[in-house]
Design an enzyme around this catalytic site. Structure first.
Site, short mmCIF file in Angstrom:
data_model
loop_
_atom_site.label_atom_id
_atom_site.label_comp_id
_atom_site.label_asym_id
_atom_site.label_seq_id
_atom_site.Cartn_x
_atom_site.Cartn_y
_atom_site.Cartn_z
N GLU A 140 4.83 -24.54 7.22
CA GLU A 140 4.98 -24.13 5.83
C GLU A 140 4.17 -22.90 5.48
O GLU A 140 4.64 -22.05 4.72
CB GLU A 140 4.59 -25.29 4.90
CG GLU A 140 5.62 -26.41 4.83
CD GLU A 140 5.47 -27.45 5.92
OE1 GLU A 140 4.50 -27.35 6.70
OE2 GLU A 140 6.31 -28.37 6.00
N HIS A 150 4.27 -38.56 -0.37
CA HIS A 150 5.64 -38.08 -0.61
C HIS A 150 6.12 -38.43 -2.02
O HIS A 150 7.32 -38.56 -2.24
CB HIS A 150 6.62 -38.70 0.39
CG HIS A 150 6.53 -38.17 1.79
ND1 HIS A 150 5.50 -38.48 2.63
CD2 HIS A 150 7.35 -37.35 2.50
CE1 HIS A 150 5.68 -37.88 3.80
NE2 HIS A 150 6.80 -37.19 3.75
C1 LIG Z 1 3.76 -30.72 6.23
C2 LIG Z 1 5.03 -31.46 6.39
N1 LIG Z 1 6.18 -30.77 6.52
C3 LIG Z 1 7.35 -31.42 6.65
C4 LIG Z 1 7.40 -32.78 6.65
C5 LIG Z 1 8.71 -33.51 6.75
N2 LIG Z 1 8.87 -34.07 8.07
C6 LIG Z 1 8.46 -35.31 8.36
S1 LIG Z 1 8.65 -35.68 9.95
C7 LIG Z 1 9.30 -34.18 10.29
C8 LIG Z 1 9.73 -33.86 11.68
C9 LIG Z 1 8.62 -33.99 12.62
O1 LIG Z 1 9.04 -33.69 13.89
P1 LIG Z 1 8.12 -33.95 15.14
O2 LIG Z 1 6.77 -33.42 14.87
O3 LIG Z 1 8.83 -33.45 16.32
O4 LIG Z 1 7.97 -35.53 15.17
P2 LIG Z 1 9.12 -36.63 15.43
O5 LIG Z 1 9.71 -36.95 14.10
O6 LIG Z 1 10.11 -36.06 16.35
O7 LIG Z 1 8.39 -37.78 16.00
C10 LIG Z 1 9.36 -33.40 9.15
C11 LIG Z 1 9.89 -32.04 9.07
C12 LIG Z 1 6.18 -33.47 6.50
N3 LIG Z 1 6.14 -34.80 6.45
N4 LIG Z 1 5.02 -32.79 6.39
#
Ligand SMILES: Cc1ncc(C[n+]2csc(CCOP(=O)(O)OP(=O)(O)O)c2C)c(N)n1
Ligand SMILES: [Mg+2]
Lengths: 336, 327
Positions: A70, A139
């Site tokens: 972000e 959230h």
């Molecule tokens: C700062 C922030 N940005 C975006 C999100 C929304 N979000 C939650 S999980 C996720 C994907 C995370 O991907 P990864 O790190 O690969 O973990 P995975 O879900 O594959 O275990 C996103 C974009 C968040 N929770 N916090």
């Protein structure tokens, strides 16, 4: 005119502006989705589907998916806005603003003033806010009072699909950075929304109900609850004026003060935590400027000063309800 | 080839590892079913398919060692010794949940167990890991701190800054990048520039890439990294390549995935099946013993769900506790 959801109204506003102005771009995490993945393109259209369909129409050059970073991409939107583009960037949940706040309040919010009026930053940051989704502490926050605190930012909180479309188009055309708050529980709300493009000016409050006894100022989803209360109390002979300020920066102080001058009673309904909130801000405004008109103490209906709890039982107790608003209105009306 | 240290674990240790992986799998499958049935509220991100990573990394950790987790935290919690009934109650929002029902799936924590919390903020954990490692180092507890991030989380500034800080302060930290191929609907192959191991190298940390379905590979890499941290030789990174069996969160239609992708993964990339094969081929454990564990775990999960459904909800009095509210 057709019925449209809050989600569709925002989507339509962005699409119409993208057709009108080639400098409007969209960016955010999974705003199309499926980037580099084997399945469908435009697989998500944003986490709750608000930007779906934009990528197929405008292409990946104008609908940019981003890595989860972000600071970098919100900052890039700020930089792009200062150099010729009109980005509509999505900060998925407003709770994530902590990750990129510097780029918003120290950079975007200050360029115009700090550079002696030489910069414009026509940027929209769309962000989801609010409780009621069982989404827990990180959230579910409101946080619009925080952004309202920063000079240089404009803060928009639409209260219905019609409002969302007009305010979004206005936001995209505005030359200042705008933080556009979308209540996550409202995306499926539906009402008549014109197909054609229209704008709703900033800083002009909307009176959604008019009555003689009590002024209720409410924000976003709370407007709907306030309307409900006004309708039910009308039957009981308590007339309520409901003021939807639409934007907290700029704030239509004039309309608020006029309404309080007429009714002599004020209830402010704010889903945010109470300290340094819009509720306390408007209470201060009225206390300072309309004290003589007041026939009863000002009442604030807010969340408690706690993080948002996960448990549905607790979250339901956390969020202001029509019952709590009604009790406050009856109390100031002397009809408790 | 060097003999796997995992294969030299005692019988008890191996059974404990299998039990942990089975517990995670059953827990997640059951949460999936219950969510689909509408009994679980909120956002739920399941760890099924990734079990060998949490268990391989955490098997040797003690309570004084800290971990920081992600939004996909159930597996890490179980691996670090959190009580499964307390976890399930938390997911149901019950008063007797591990966090009193105030946290939910994305915020399960048990500090006494060294579990510093799942995290709703992607990239929220790594800086906390630097802090926990600093505590261990300053207070000379002999503990280490382990931070899990996803492939998506590996791109956050907070994560990359933490690599730098951990190296500069020579902290007893281990960063575990769990690369399941996706961040939400976005492929890690697109979103991650460069290479995870070269990132480690750029910050002066040793790095190892492992097959995250293979408990033994994960365990070996983790042991090396944890031993290094404990010896005062600083942080390292492990790039764990694995897969998630479910959507990003429950309710995700997964249209971005390839056709038959998940079925294939379940058939060919199953950490539990692989573990069984490895230990039986090496003649370490007979399958009947593993079957016994399967049956025991199923009962425990049944019990956790039944207890959660019957448990009392928090009440108004709980809303304003655990925080400074009077003003
Ligand atoms: C700062 C922030 N940005 C975006 C999100 C929304 N979000 C939650 S999980 C996720 C994907 C995370 O991907 P990864 O790190 O690969 O973990 P995975 O879900 O594959 O275990 C996103 C974009 C968040 N929770 N916090
Ligand atoms: Mg991932």
């Amino acid at each position: 005119m057709a019925k449209k959801t809050f989600r569709m109204a925002i989507n339509e506003a962005i699409a119409q502006e993208m057709r009108r102005d080639p400098t409007v771009i969209v960016m955010g995490e999974d705003n199309a989705g499926g980037m580099g993945a084997p399945g469908e393109d435009d697989a998500w259209g944003g986490v709750l589907g608000v930007t779906k369909g934009l990528m197929p129409e405008f292409g990946r050059e104008r609908v940019l998916d981003t890595p989860i970073t972000e600071s970098a991409f919100i900052g890039a939107a700020v930089g792009a806005a200062a150099t010729g583009l009109r980005p509509v960037a999505e900060l998925m949940f407003v709770d994530f603003m902590g990750v990129c706040l510097d780029q918003i309040y120290n950079q975007a919010g200050k360029f115009r003033y700090m550079f002696g009026g030489k910069a414009v930053t026509p940027l929209v940051i769309r962000t989801m806010f609010g409780a009621g989704f069982r989404a827990a502490s990180q959230h579910s926050q409101c946080l619009y009072p925080v952004f309202t605190h920063f000079p240089g930012l404009k803060v928009v909180i639409p209260s219905s699909p019609y409002e969302a479309k007009g305010l979004m188009i206005q936001s995209i055309r505005d030359d200042d950075p705008v933080i556009f708050f979308e209540h996550k529980v409202m995306y499926d709300d539906e009402e008549e929304v014109p197909d054609e493009s229209y704008t709703i000016p900033f800083g002009e409050a909307n009176l959604t109900r008019e009555g003689d006894d009590v002024t209720i100022v409410a924000f976003g989803r709370m407007v709907k609850l306030a309307n409900q209360v006004a309708d039910s109390l009308a039957g009981d002979g308590i007339g309520c004026t409901v003021v939807d300020p639409r934007t907290t920066s700029p704030l239509d102080t004039e309309t608020i003060l006029e309404c309080v001058a007429d009714t002599g009673r004020l209830v402010v309904v704010d889903e945010a935590n109470p300290r340094c909130s819009m509720a306390s801000d408007i209470a201060a405004l009225v206390a300072e400027n309309a004290f003589d008109a007041l026939k009863a103490p000002i009442r604030m209906v807010t969340a408690p000063h706690t993080p948002v709890p996960f448990s549905p039982d607790l979250e339901d107790l956390y969020i202001p309800t029509p019952e709590k608003i009604e009790a406050a209105v009856r109390e100031v009306a002397g009809r408790g | 080839m060097q003999l796997s240290r995992g294969m030299q674990l005692s019988r008890e240790e191996l059974l404990r590892a299998y039990r942990g992986m089975r517990t995670i799998r059953d827990f997640e499958e059951r949460v999936h079913d219950e969510f689909a049935a509408g009994t679980i509220p909120g956002f739920v991100h399941l760890y099924a398919g990734e079990e060998a990573s949490a268990i391989g990394v955490c098997l040797d950790l003690e309570d004084k060692d800290r971990i920081a987790s992600t939004h996909r935290g159930h597996g890490h919690c179980i691996a670090k010794g959190c009580d499964v009934t307390g976890m399930m109650m938390e997911i149901y929002g019950r008063r007797d949940g591990l966090c009193g029902g105030k946290g939910g799936s994305m915020h399960i924590a048990d500090l006494a167990k060294g579990m510093m919390g799942a995290n709703g903020i992607v990239g929220g954990g790594p800086p906390l890991v630097c802090g926990a490692a600093l505590s261990a180092k300053t207070l000379k507890t002999g503990g280490v701190a382990v931070g899990f991030v996803g492939d998506g989380g590996s791109n956050q500034g907070t994560t990359l800054e933490s690599y730098n800080l951990a190296r500069v302060w020579n902290l007893p930290a281990v960063f575990v990048v769990e690369d399941n191929g996706y961040a939400e609907s976005t492929a890690s192959g697109w979103a991650v520039a460069g290479d995870q191991l070269k990132r480690a190298e750029a910050f002066g940390m040793p790095g190892r890439r492992v097959d995250g379905h293979d408990f033994f590979e994960v365990y070996d890499a983790a042991k090396e990294a944890i031993d290094r941290a404990r010896a005062g030789d600083g942080p390292s990174l492990i790039h764990v390549c694995l897969n998630r069996y479910y959507g990003h969160f429950e309710g995700d239609a997964m249209t971005y995935r390839g056709e038959g992708e998940v079925d294939r993964l379940r058939a060919e990339r199953d950490s539990l099946a692989l573990f069984r094969k490895r230990v039986s081929e090496a003649g370490l454990i007979e399958s009947g013993q593993l079957d016994d564990i399967d049956r025991e775990v199923a009962l425990i999960i049944d019990g956790a769900v039944a207890a959660s459904k019957a448990a009392p909800a928090p009440t108004l009095a709980d809303l304003t506790t655990d925080v400074y509210v009077s003003y």
